[in-house]
Design a protein around this motif. Structure first.
Motif, PDB file in Angstrom:
ATOM      1  N   GLN A  74       0.826  -1.210   0.000  1.00 57.40           N
ATOM      2  CA  GLN A  74       0.000   0.000   0.000  1.00 57.40           C
ATOM      3  C   GLN A  74       0.856   1.254   0.000  1.00 57.40           C
ATOM      4  OE1 GLN A  74      -3.680  -0.032   2.344  1.00 57.40           O
ATOM      5  NE2 GLN A  74      -2.942  -1.982   3.141  1.00 57.40           N
ATOM      6  N   ILE A  75       1.919   1.202   0.811  1.00 61.06           N
ATOM      7  CA  ILE A  75       2.800   2.378   0.847  1.00 61.06           C
ATOM      8  C   ILE A  75       3.405   2.606  -0.527  1.00 61.06           C
ATOM      9  CG2 ILE A  75       4.980   3.255   1.812  1.00 61.06           C
ATOM     10  CD1 ILE A  75       4.140   1.822   4.426  1.00 61.06           C
ATOM     11  N   LEU A  76       3.825   1.506  -1.151  1.00 59.91           N
ATOM     12  CA  LEU A  76       4.391   1.606  -2.493  1.00 59.91           C
ATOM     13  C   LEU A  76       3.378   2.227  -3.459  1.00 59.91           C
ATOM     14  CD1 LEU A  76       6.937   0.643  -4.125  1.00 59.91           C
ATOM     15  CD2 LEU A  76       5.504  -1.248  -4.888  1.00 59.91           C
ATOM     16  N   ALA A  77       2.114   1.755  -3.393  1.00 62.83           N
ATOM     17  CA  ALA A  77       1.080   2.262  -4.305  1.00 62.83           C
ATOM     18  C   ALA A  77       0.913   3.766  -4.123  1.00 62.83           C
ATOM     19  CB  ALA A  77      -0.236   1.543  -4.051  1.00 62.83           C
ATOM     20  N   ILE A  78       0.847   4.191  -2.837  1.00 65.29           N
ATOM     21  CA  ILE A  78       0.637   5.622  -2.582  1.00 65.29           C
ATOM     22  C   ILE A  78       1.823   6.431  -3.078  1.00 65.29           C
ATOM     23  CG2 ILE A  78       0.385   7.334  -0.746  1.00 65.29           C
ATOM     24  CD1 ILE A  78      -1.238   5.271   0.770  1.00 65.29           C
ATOM     25  N   VAL A  79       3.037   5.892  -2.810  1.00 69.50           N
ATOM     26  CA  VAL A  79       4.231   6.622  -3.239  1.00 69.50           C
ATOM     27  C   VAL A  79       4.245   6.769  -4.757  1.00 69.50           C
ATOM     28  CG1 VAL A  79       6.739   6.458  -3.431  1.00 69.50           C
ATOM     29  CG2 VAL A  79       5.621   6.061  -1.233  1.00 69.50           C
ATOM     30  N   VAL A  80       3.916   5.669  -5.471  1.00 70.78           N
ATOM     31  CA  VAL A  80       3.926   5.736  -6.941  1.00 70.78           C
ATOM     32  C   VAL A  80       2.932   6.773  -7.437  1.00 70.78           C
ATOM     33  CG1 VAL A  80       3.338   4.469  -9.032  1.00 70.78           C
ATOM     34  CG2 VAL A  80       4.783   3.405  -7.301  1.00 70.78           C
ATOM     35  N   VAL A  81       1.715   6.736  -6.888  1.00 67.52           N
ATOM     36  CA  VAL A  81       0.699   7.697  -7.342  1.00 67.52           C
ATOM     37  C   VAL A  81       1.131   9.120  -7.025  1.00 67.52           C
ATOM     38  CG1 VAL A  81      -1.664   8.476  -6.961  1.00 67.52           C
ATOM     39  CG2 VAL A  81      -1.190   6.051  -7.245  1.00 67.52           C
ATOM     40  N   ALA A  82       1.660   9.325  -5.811  1.00 70.09           N
ATOM     41  CA  ALA A  82       2.087  10.667  -5.423  1.00 70.09           C
ATOM     42  C   ALA A  82       3.217  11.147  -6.328  1.00 70.09           C
ATOM     43  CB  ALA A  82       2.536  10.666  -3.960  1.00 70.09           C
ATOM     44  N   ALA A  83       4.162  10.241  -6.620  1.00 66.84           N
ATOM     45  CA  ALA A  83       5.287  10.630  -7.474  1.00 66.84           C
ATOM     46  C   ALA A  83       4.796  10.998  -8.870  1.00 66.84           C
ATOM     47  CB  ALA A  83       6.286   9.479  -7.557  1.00 66.84           C
ATOM     48  N   LEU A  84       3.855  10.210  -9.379  1.00 67.26           N
ATOM     49  CA  LEU A  84       3.302  10.498 -10.701  1.00 67.26           C
ATOM     50  C   LEU A  84       2.623  11.858 -10.699  1.00 67.26           C
ATOM     51  CD1 LEU A  84       2.916   9.064 -13.475  1.00 67.26           C
ATOM     52  CD2 LEU A  84       0.612   8.528 -12.698  1.00 67.26           C
ATOM     53  N   GLY A  85       1.844  12.087  -9.639  1.00 70.28           N
ATOM     54  CA  GLY A  85       1.153  13.365  -9.524  1.00 70.28           C
ATOM     55  C   GLY A  85       2.136  14.518  -9.474  1.00 70.28           C
ATOM     56  N   TRP A  86       3.193  14.358  -8.681  1.00 66.32           N
ATOM     57  CA  TRP A  86       4.174  15.421  -8.536  1.00 66.32           C
ATOM     58  C   TRP A  86       4.885  15.674  -9.873  1.00 66.32           C
ATOM     59  CZ3 TRP A  86       9.550  15.840  -8.816  1.00 66.32           C
ATOM     60  CH2 TRP A  86      10.060  17.020  -8.274  1.00 66.32           C
ATOM     61  N   TYR A  87       5.194  14.580 -10.579  1.00 69.86           N
ATOM     62  CA  TYR A  87       5.870  14.693 -11.870  1.00 69.86           C
ATOM     63  C   TYR A  87       5.012  15.475 -12.864  1.00 69.86           C
ATOM     64  CZ  TYR A  87       7.618  12.966 -16.387  1.00 69.86           C
ATOM     65  OH  TYR A  87       8.090  12.868 -17.654  1.00 69.86           O
ATOM     66  N   LEU A  88       3.714  15.105 -12.932  1.00 68.27           N
ATOM     67  CA  LEU A  88       2.813  15.795 -13.860  1.00 68.27           C
ATOM     68  C   LEU A  88       2.681  17.263 -13.470  1.00 68.27           C
ATOM     69  CD1 LEU A  88      -0.020  13.171 -14.379  1.00 68.27           C
ATOM     70  CD2 LEU A  88       1.924  13.661 -15.845  1.00 68.27           C
ATOM     71  N   PHE A  89       2.564  17.508 -12.143  1.00 70.01           N
ATOM     72  CA  PHE A  89       2.404  18.873 -11.665  1.00 70.01           C
ATOM     73  C   PHE A  89       3.611  19.727 -12.040  1.00 70.01           C
ATOM     74  CE2 PHE A  89       3.018  22.016  -8.274  1.00 70.01           C
ATOM     75  CZ  PHE A  89       1.837  22.715  -8.421  1.00 70.01           C
ATOM     76  N   ASN A  90       4.787  19.126 -11.836  1.00 72.95           N
ATOM     77  CA  ASN A  90       6.019  19.823 -12.155  1.00 72.95           C
ATOM     78  C   ASN A  90       6.102  20.175 -13.635  1.00 72.95           C
ATOM     79  OD1 ASN A  90       7.854  20.747 -10.454  1.00 72.95           O
ATOM     80  ND2 ASN A  90       9.253  19.001 -10.559  1.00 72.95           N
ATOM     81  N   ASN A  91       5.821  19.163 -14.482  1.00 71.44           N
ATOM     82  CA  ASN A  91       5.834  19.394 -15.932  1.00 71.44           C
ATOM     83  C   ASN A  91       4.893  20.518 -16.310  1.00 71.44           C
ATOM     84  OD1 ASN A  91       7.673  17.485 -16.607  1.00 71.44           O
ATOM     85  ND2 ASN A  91       6.150  15.872 -16.894  1.00 71.44           N
ATOM     86  N   THR A  92       3.686  20.460 -15.713  1.00 67.64           N
ATOM     87  CA  THR A  92       2.684  21.457 -16.049  1.00 67.64           C
ATOM     88  C   THR A  92       3.165  22.846 -15.671  1.00 67.64           C
ATOM     89  OG1 THR A  92       1.117  19.748 -15.462  1.00 67.64           O
ATOM     90  CG2 THR A  92       0.220  21.918 -15.883  1.00 67.64           C
ATOM     91  N   GLN A  93       3.760  22.944 -14.462  1.00 57.45           N
ATOM     92  CA  GLN A  93       4.283  24.238 -14.025  1.00 57.45           C
ATOM     93  C   GLN A  93       5.291  24.805 -15.024  1.00 57.45           C
ATOM     94  OE1 GLN A  93       3.723  26.289 -11.753  1.00 57.45           O
ATOM     95  NE2 GLN A  93       2.285  25.261 -10.410  1.00 57.45           N
ATOM     96  N   THR A  94       6.247  23.944 -15.414  1.00 61.17           N
ATOM     97  CA  THR A  94       7.274  24.418 -16.352  1.00 61.17           C
ATOM     98  C   THR A  94       6.620  24.824 -17.671  1.00 61.17           C
ATOM     99  OG1 THR A  94       8.122  22.274 -15.679  1.00 61.17           O
ATOM    100  CG2 THR A  94       9.694  23.795 -16.657  1.00 61.17           C
ATOM    101  N   ASN A  95       5.719  23.975 -18.166  1.00 66.06           N
ATOM    102  CA  ASN A  95       5.085  24.259 -19.454  1.00 66.06           C
ATOM    103  C   ASN A  95       4.332  25.573 -19.414  1.00 66.06           C
ATOM    104  OD1 ASN A  95       5.849  22.132 -21.122  1.00 66.06           O
ATOM    105  ND2 ASN A  95       4.415  20.760 -20.113  1.00 66.06           N
TER     106      ASN A  95
END
Lengths: 391, 365
Positions: free
Chosen positions: A23-44
């Motif tokens: 479960q921790i792994l699942a949450i970390v993966v989702v959070a990391a994906l979210g953060w990655y998308l958020f970061n990309n969006t910010q830069t874009n």
């Protein structure tokens, strides 16, 4: 999860530890994906020079809308425009739901008629319309049928009150007159009286078993009280009939062609599904129930009303609500023909004008989400209440 | 000794057999029924003769130009002249054999799956699912093995509709199965994630998803990385459809008796093996009709890609009807399109109903 047995100490074989780790792994993966998308969006967004935020809702929209239920003009803000779109979406959904329900119930019942011809015709209707994409049906009505309709001067007229031409369908509109207030009060009184009467009838029936012609009395009340009010205080409203003046019709309400095409196509399409729901609901009541009712001496009409319909409604209502939801979501197909609903106004025009892609799409999606989730919540409550209480 | 012989049966009374009796029973059994029949007949008379007259009797089938058509009837010449565009979009005409070959391979490849006596169906099916997409991509897109490249922007017509529908279902099915398993999981975090995902996609219309995939997806990606419009639409369609598949599969999972889960655990199978070997084979068999119905919905939904400017069947029809040379042919165009969509959807729904009857091994009490 079963508890781990023994104290072998190897964490890797402990199901609870594995569940936690997973479960921790699942949450970390989702959070990391979210953060990655958020970061990309910010830069874009930075590179494109778009400032995010909802400040644009205050800005003036600067374009007109072909149909608006609330006051709106070009200088109004995008926020106001959102309300216009929302109202238009709700308008087409509610009208569509009413039309589709009526048509769907008629066809669903006809599907079970003892009359062979009626049965086959409704089967043909269902199989035809539910197998053609709704967008194609909308296009058909809008681009093929309504293009054949003549201009205002050669309008097709029905009883000299309804007029259909290429600018839309013109219908008479009621305009409130002096007697409107007493009339509305009378309507409310009649409704309240009917409700109180229904309570009393139920109490008396439970106590003594005696019936009462409730439906008839309520109808008489609903007609008589407002009628009386109209007689005493004058007509509650008069009708303005559309008239040809110059190049176009004046007076009455106009249903714009986009709304007309959307409404017809969505109702016809959804009615096919509702008809199937109604058919399966009625068929789900076992024949033994009819026989039992007959052997108790109930008349056929009463059997239908007191035995079959209440039991079939339990089966019909959940899929019926999901059809209503589908119709509401399908009303977004308005974007295809330019009816100013929320999607075509907001996710279409406003997005193009402002470039605020994330905000506009988020607003549009959340409106549909709120509608869908609140209806499913209501549905869950309903299902809990209506669930068979088995003994 | 005299034996008793029965007299031959009397024929049934005249009034209870034959066409007349059937009509009495089914059409004119009561006053109300008779009225209904007359009303229905009137409706048929109102609708059917003009339709036949328009579509066949007054219609024009021969010719190559608009001027060959007679007014008042359907102008099927329009469909004939634009048929290639409706089927293949802007795919180069000299390369259309590649599309035909792809479709032919799909048909030939799936036939063994429908043969009941075929051995090792599962292995064959999985091999087909892995190999075919590669072959289809090479054939349709080209660019390798000496085939000319055809960019996806030139794909269109019915070909594109079929591509979106089949890729959509092929992508949504595995994702949907995992989501359904996640929703039934005993781990709260996984369950919450899956429920949120499913309810989110089920709560919004596909149009907004397509808008999102065409305008928001480029924002989500790292700078300078962009991909094909078709692929973006496909991602949207797959995510959207997987939520619906998940709900269908969940229905199947819930229908499996608890004893099966317990028996699998008792055999010492872990979670994945219990699911893969015991639960899913039974559950998926139960929900095949539901999956076919989802596929029908997806097939109809592909028409929405017109909103983001892809040239599927509906958009090809629409573009052809606004072509100044053929103005005023919208009725013919949309009727033709409706026939194609209808044939596919009706065929699949009949198949799904037959399957439902065949798979019904009646565990129901």
């Amino acid at each position: 999860m079963s508890k781990s047995i023994g104290t072998s100490g190897s964490l890797i074989n402990d199901p609870r530890a594995r569940a936690w780790a997973f479960q921790i792994l699942a949450i970390v993966v989702v959070a990391a994906l979210g953060w990655y998308l958020f970061n990309n969006t910010q830069t874009n967004l930075e590179h494109r020079g778009i400032t995010s935020g909802f400040a644009f809702l205050e800005h003036s929209a600067g374009f007109g809308v072909s149909q608006s239920l609330i006051d709106y003009n070009e200088s109004d803000s995008y926020g106001r425009l959102f309300l216009v779109g929302l109202a238009n979406t709700l308008l087409v959904s509610i009208l569509g739901i009413i039309l589709a329900t009526v048509l769907g119930f008629v066809i669903g019942i006809a599907r079970l008629s003892p009359n062979w011809l009626v049965r086959k015709l409704s089967a043909i209707y269902i199989e035809t319309f539910r197998n053609i994409p709704p967008l194609l049906q909308i296009f058909f009505w809008y681009f093929a049928v309504l293009r054949l309709v003549p201009g205002p001067r050669q309008s097709l007229s029905f009883f000299d009150a309804l007029f259909l031409n290429n600018r839309g369908l013109y219908v008479p509109a009621p305009v409130s007159a002096d007697g409107i207030v007493p009339f509305l009060v009378a309507v409310v009184l009649a409704v309240v009286a009917s409700i109180i009467l229904a309570r009393w009838v139920k109490v008396r029936r439970d106590k003594t078993g005696r019936g009462f012609p409730l439906l008839l009395t309520s109808i008489v009340l609903l007609i008589a009280l407002p009628g009386l009010a109209a007689l005493i205080f004058g007509a509650p409203f008069h009708w303005t009939v559309p008239e040809l003046k110059g190049f176009n019709f004046q007076g009455g309400w106009v249903v714009i062609p986009e709304l007309f095409a959307l409404l017809v196509a969505l109702s016809v399409y959804t009615a096919a599904f509702i008809a199937e729901t109604v058919r399966s609901g009625i068929q789900s009541v076992s024949h033994g129930q009819t026989e039992a009712a007959n052997s108790l001496g109930l008349k056929p009409s009463r059997t239908l009303r007191m035995v079959i319909i209440p039991q079939s409604m339990r089966v019909i209502i959940p899929p019926l609500t999901s059809q209503y939801l589908n119709l509401t979501k399908n009303s977004s197909l308005a974007a295809g023909i330019g009816y100013p609903d929320m999607v075509s106004l907001f996710a279409g025009t406003v997005l193009n004008q402002t470039g605020q892609a994330i905000e506009t799409i988020a607003i549009t999606m959340s409106v549909y989400l709120v509608i869908s989730l609140s209806i499913s919540l209501l549905m869950n409550v309903y299902n809990k209440r209506m669930a068979l209480r088995e003994r | 000794m005299s034996t008793h012989t029965f007299k031959p049966d009397l024929p049934p009374p005249n009034r209870s057999i034959g066409a007349w009796a059937w009509m009495r029973a089914n059409l004119f059994s009561s006053v109300f029924n008779t009225l209904l029949t007359l009303l229905a007949l009137y409706l048929v008379w109102l609708l059917v003769p003009p339709m036949i007259k328009w579509a066949f009797l007054d219609a024009t089938f021969r010719g190559t130009e608009r001027s060959d058509c007679t007014p008042g009837g359907a102008c099927w010449v329009f469909i004939k002249m634009r048929f290639g565009q409706f089927m293949y979009g802007f795919y180069p005409p000299e390369l259309r054999w590649r599309v035909d070959l792809t479709l032919l391979l799909a048909i030939v490849g799936t036939v063994p799956l429908f043969i009941k006596a075929m051995p090792r169906k599962a292995i064959y099916g999985i091999a087909f699912l892995i190999i075919y997409p590669v072959v289809a991509w090479v054939l349709l897109h080209g660019g390798v093995l000496g085939l000319d490249a055809v960019p996806t922007s030139r794909w269109g017509g019915l070909t594109l509709t079929l591509v979106i529908a089949s890729v959509g279902i092929a992508g949504a099915l595995p994702l949907g199965i995992f989501l359904a398993l996640g929703r039934r999981s005993e781990m709260p975090a996984v369950r919450v994630l899956c429920v949120t995902f499913i309810e989110f996609w089920r709560g919004i219309p596909l149009i907004t998803v397509l808008f999102m995939s065409s305008v928001m997806l480029p924002l989500f990606l790292p700078e300078g990385m962009s991909f094909d419009k078709l692929l973006r639409a496909l991602i949207g369609v797959i995510l959207f459809q997987s939520a619906y598949i998940a709900e269908v599969v969940r229905g199947g999972l819930q229908a499996i008796p608890k004893g099966q889960y317990e028996a699998a655990s008792a055999m010492g199978l872990g979670y994945w093996r219990a699911m893969g070997l015991v639960i899913l084979p039974q559950a998926l068999k139960l929900v095949i009709p539901g999956i076919v119905n989802t596929f029908i919905a997806l097939f109809k939904d592909t028409s929405l890609v017109i909103i983001i400017g892809l040239f599927d069947l509906l958009n090809s029809l629409h573009q052809a009807t606004v072509d100044p040379v053929w103005l005023g042919m919208s009725t013919e165009g949309y009727v033709f399109g409706a026939l194609i969509y209808w044939a596919f959807c009706f065929g699949m729904s009949q198949y799904s109903q037959r399957l439902e009857r065949r798979l019904d091994t009646s565990h129901r009490s």
